[in-house]
Enzyme design. Sequence first.
Site, PDB file in Angstrom:
ATOM      1  N   TYR A 172      21.588 -19.941 -42.037  1.00 38.90           N
ATOM      2  CA  TYR A 172      22.243 -18.914 -41.430  1.00 38.90           C
ATOM      3  C   TYR A 172      22.799 -18.098 -42.445  1.00 38.90           C
ATOM      4  CZ  TYR A 172      26.215 -16.374 -38.948  1.00 38.90           C
ATOM      5  OH  TYR A 172      26.798 -15.284 -38.423  1.00 38.90           O
ATOM      6  N   ASP A 173      23.440 -18.729 -43.648  1.00 39.28           N
ATOM      7  CA  ASP A 173      23.770 -18.014 -44.880  1.00 39.28           C
ATOM      8  C   ASP A 173      22.738 -17.006 -45.380  1.00 39.28           C
ATOM      9  OD1 ASP A 173      25.882 -19.471 -43.784  1.00 39.28           O
ATOM     10  OD2 ASP A 173      26.355 -20.445 -45.835  1.00 39.28           O
TER      11      ASP A 173
ATOM     12  N   ARG B  70      32.775 -23.120 -32.168  1.00 36.50           N
ATOM     13  CA  ARG B  70      33.584 -22.747 -33.194  1.00 36.50           C
ATOM     14  C   ARG B  70      35.158 -23.272 -33.093  1.00 36.50           C
ATOM     15  NH1 ARG B  70      31.029 -16.750 -33.378  1.00 36.50           N
ATOM     16  NH2 ARG B  70      30.478 -17.146 -31.318  1.00 36.50           N
TER      17      ARG B  70
ATOM     18  N   GLY C 276      38.044 -32.619 -41.472  1.00 33.23           N
ATOM     19  CA  GLY C 276      38.674 -32.635 -42.961  1.00 33.23           C
ATOM     20  C   GLY C 276      40.305 -32.972 -42.878  1.00 33.23           C
TER      21      GLY C 276
ATOM     22  N   GLY D  94      42.315 -30.390 -42.843  1.00 30.12           N
ATOM     23  CA  GLY D  94      42.710 -29.432 -42.356  1.00 30.12           C
ATOM     24  C   GLY D  94      43.230 -28.256 -43.124  1.00 30.12           C
TER      25      GLY D  94
ATOM     26  N   ARG E 206      40.700 -20.057 -42.756  1.00 33.90           N
ATOM     27  CA  ARG E 206      39.976 -18.929 -42.387  1.00 33.90           C
ATOM     28  C   ARG E 206      40.988 -17.789 -41.894  1.00 33.90           C
ATOM     29  NH1 ARG E 206      36.722 -21.996 -43.800  1.00 33.90           N
ATOM     30  NH2 ARG E 206      34.991 -22.891 -42.953  1.00 33.90           N
TER      31      ARG E 206
HETATM   32  P1  NAD Z   1      26.754 -15.151 -29.846  1.00 30.34           P
HETATM   33  O1  NAD Z   1      26.210 -16.402 -30.157  1.00 30.34           O
HETATM   34  O2  NAD Z   1      27.892 -15.164 -28.554  1.00 30.34           O
HETATM   35  O3  NAD Z   1      25.848 -13.885 -29.626  1.00 30.34           O
HETATM   36  C1  NAD Z   1      24.270 -13.923 -30.207  1.00 30.34           C
HETATM   37  C2  NAD Z   1      23.550 -13.209 -28.960  1.00 30.34           C
HETATM   38  O4  NAD Z   1      22.322 -13.020 -29.557  1.00 30.34           O
HETATM   39  C3  NAD Z   1      23.400 -14.206 -28.000  1.00 30.34           C
HETATM   40  O5  NAD Z   1      23.593 -13.197 -26.766  1.00 30.34           O
HETATM   41  C4  NAD Z   1      22.239 -14.435 -28.098  1.00 30.34           C
HETATM   42  O6  NAD Z   1      21.515 -15.070 -26.706  1.00 30.34           O
HETATM   43  C5  NAD Z   1      21.273 -13.541 -28.794  1.00 30.34           C
HETATM   44  N1  NAD Z   1      20.140 -14.099 -29.371  1.00 30.34           N
HETATM   45  C6  NAD Z   1      20.069 -15.024 -30.415  1.00 30.34           C
HETATM   46  N2  NAD Z   1      18.885 -15.035 -30.802  1.00 30.34           N
HETATM   47  C7  NAD Z   1      18.190 -14.029 -30.224  1.00 30.34           C
HETATM   48  C8  NAD Z   1      16.955 -13.901 -30.491  1.00 30.34           C
HETATM   49  N3  NAD Z   1      15.839 -14.308 -31.192  1.00 30.34           N
HETATM   50  N4  NAD Z   1      16.390 -12.867 -29.690  1.00 30.34           N
HETATM   51  C9  NAD Z   1      17.254 -11.897 -28.796  1.00 30.34           C
HETATM   52  N5  NAD Z   1      18.411 -12.424 -28.536  1.00 30.34           N
HETATM   53  C10 NAD Z   1      18.948 -13.278 -29.335  1.00 30.34           C
HETATM   54  O7  NAD Z   1      27.623 -14.846 -31.206  1.00 30.34           O
HETATM   55  P2  NAD Z   1      28.492 -13.555 -31.635  1.00 30.34           P
HETATM   56  O8  NAD Z   1      29.619 -14.169 -31.830  1.00 30.34           O
HETATM   57  O9  NAD Z   1      28.748 -12.544 -30.403  1.00 30.34           O
HETATM   58  O10 NAD Z   1      27.941 -12.996 -32.807  1.00 30.34           O
HETATM   59  C11 NAD Z   1      27.167 -11.774 -32.816  1.00 30.34           C
HETATM   60  C12 NAD Z   1      26.557 -11.371 -34.056  1.00 30.34           C
HETATM   61  O11 NAD Z   1      27.859 -11.237 -34.933  1.00 30.34           O
HETATM   62  C13 NAD Z   1      25.489 -12.280 -34.602  1.00 30.34           C
HETATM   63  O12 NAD Z   1      24.762 -11.891 -35.410  1.00 30.34           O
HETATM   64  C14 NAD Z   1      26.699 -13.237 -35.733  1.00 30.34           C
HETATM   65  O13 NAD Z   1      25.894 -13.548 -36.827  1.00 30.34           O
HETATM   66  C15 NAD Z   1      27.470 -12.073 -36.155  1.00 30.34           C
HETATM   67  N6  NAD Z   1      28.973 -12.678 -36.500  1.00 30.34           N
HETATM   68  C16 NAD Z   1      29.623 -12.848 -35.682  1.00 30.34           C
HETATM   69  C17 NAD Z   1      30.973 -13.434 -36.177  1.00 30.34           C
HETATM   70  C18 NAD Z   1      31.935 -14.130 -35.273  1.00 30.34           C
HETATM   71  O14 NAD Z   1      33.064 -14.446 -35.677  1.00 30.34           O
HETATM   72  N7  NAD Z   1      31.805 -13.959 -33.934  1.00 30.34           N
HETATM   73  C19 NAD Z   1      31.268 -13.775 -37.515  1.00 30.34           C
HETATM   74  C20 NAD Z   1      30.166 -13.226 -38.331  1.00 30.34           C
HETATM   75  C21 NAD Z   1      29.136 -12.644 -38.066  1.00 30.34           C
HETATM   76  N1  UDP Z   2      36.698 -26.790 -37.343  1.00 33.35           N
HETATM   77  C1  UDP Z   2      37.704 -27.889 -36.994  1.00 33.35           C
HETATM   78  N2  UDP Z   2      37.696 -28.378 -35.826  1.00 33.35           N
HETATM   79  C2  UDP Z   2      36.418 -27.860 -34.836  1.00 33.35           C
HETATM   80  C3  UDP Z   2      35.635 -26.863 -35.081  1.00 33.35           C
HETATM   81  C4  UDP Z   2      35.776 -26.506 -36.452  1.00 33.35           C
HETATM   82  O1  UDP Z   2      38.222 -28.200 -37.749  1.00 33.35           O
HETATM   83  O2  UDP Z   2      36.630 -28.354 -33.732  1.00 33.35           O
HETATM   84  C5  UDP Z   2      36.785 -26.026 -38.651  1.00 33.35           C
HETATM   85  C6  UDP Z   2      35.426 -26.087 -39.311  1.00 33.35           C
HETATM   86  O3  UDP Z   2      35.225 -27.339 -40.002  1.00 33.35           O
HETATM   87  C7  UDP Z   2      35.891 -24.979 -40.333  1.00 33.35           C
HETATM   88  C8  UDP Z   2      36.677 -24.146 -39.663  1.00 33.35           C
HETATM   89  O4  UDP Z   2      37.398 -24.823 -38.448  1.00 33.35           O
HETATM   90  O5  UDP Z   2      36.478 -25.472 -41.453  1.00 33.35           O
HETATM   91  C9  UDP Z   2      35.948 -23.015 -38.899  1.00 33.35           C
HETATM   92  O6  UDP Z   2      34.816 -23.542 -38.271  1.00 33.35           O
HETATM   93  P1  UDP Z   2      33.966 -22.405 -37.339  1.00 33.35           P
HETATM   94  O7  UDP Z   2      32.854 -23.264 -36.912  1.00 33.35           O
HETATM   95  O8  UDP Z   2      34.776 -21.757 -36.485  1.00 33.35           O
HETATM   96  O9  UDP Z   2      33.396 -21.272 -38.251  1.00 33.35           O
HETATM   97  P2  UDP Z   2      32.882 -21.321 -39.934  1.00 33.35           P
HETATM   98  O10 UDP Z   2      32.998 -22.529 -40.473  1.00 33.35           O
HETATM   99  O11 UDP Z   2      31.713 -20.695 -39.632  1.00 33.35           O
HETATM  100  O12 UDP Z   2      34.024 -20.158 -40.344  1.00 33.35           O
END
Ligand code: NAD
Ligand code: UDP
Length: 317
Positions: A143-144, A184, A203, A205, A209
Amino acid sequence: MRILVTGGAGFLGSHLIDRLMTEGHEIICLDNFYTGHKRNILQWMNHPNFELIRHDITEPIRLEVDQIYHLACPASPVHYQYNPVKTVKTNVMGTMNMLGLAKRVKARFFLASTSEVYGDPDVHPQTEEYRGNVNPIGLRSCYDEGKRIAETLTFDYHRQNGVDVRVVRIFNTYGPRMLENDGRVVSNFIVQALQGKPLTVYGDGSQTRSFCYVSDLIDGFIRLMNSDYVGPVNIGNPGEYTILQLAEAVRDMVDPTAEINFKPLPSDDPRRRRPDITKAKTLLNWEPTVPLSEGLKLTIDDFRSRMSKSGQVAINR
Ligand code: NAD
Ligand code: UDP
């Protein structure tokens, strides 16, 4: 305008579509329904300005559009780690296909990138100039690093082919419509508390974030897309909380008697995260308006109403 939203049936994509439809645009929602659901866009299904295409962005597609919001990619660690190779393909081949489309039809292209490009940051709060501290071979790398190469592709199509681009780096965002099994932290804690189960803190806690409510984020998206600034721009709420504080806040709002259980910390879990939003403030005149307590209340209400319909709620305060 005719606007394509990839990942439009997902959490953020469906909120973005609500906003764009209300503004009177023609919307094409493209999704493979991996983590997205038809119920998120149900209200637009019969609207003449709305079209839904089931399609996987790792395959090319031909469409005529003016703008592309490219959000398709699973965002929760549980979902993006389920098939990490597919996550890389979605970010690399999928983003390349969408940039190719933008190039062909001269559409403005908006990339939903992430604060994860900063990895486990040594600079705090994170400014857009910070280049990050990302493990290239860890469990989060699909992902990253996937998002980092998506940014690279976006800037190379911009420099090499003159594609008009915008890049946003999204910090943890929450709100109604998150999946119950999203994995999440905000949705996990709310679901656990509503079911009368212990809240699982990974962890001790003490990791932090910063949580942005979805309506604030979408407002930032629209401002960036319609500005002259290419980015990248951090969009997030600078209010920083430890995960334990978040667990206590959800517990106190849903069920003060709920237990908190500590579980092992996943590998490469970032220690802290908070956006520096100076750029968003000065260039887009944007800043978040919904405090965590208010956003949590709206999100808890949404989960409670969805889960009580399926008889899953144990706590009804
Ligand atoms: P989400 O999982 O709810 O939405 C992702 C959508 O993309 C889903 O509807 C999924 O079915 C679709 N999808 C995945 N792979 C696909 C593919 N190969 N072809 C077509 N559709 C595909 O997640 P979200 O929270 O709505 O995130 C949306 C975007 O924002 C993502 O790109 C994510 O990386 C980015 N983002 C979200 C957050 C957050 O906190 N919500 C943070 C950072 C980045
Ligand atoms: N986390 C947690 N309990 C849960 C889910 C997540 O303590 O049930 C923690 C996780 O380890 C991280 C933080 O909450 O430190 C945020 O996690 P999330 O998966 O929401 O997002 P990201 O780590 O990608 O920011």
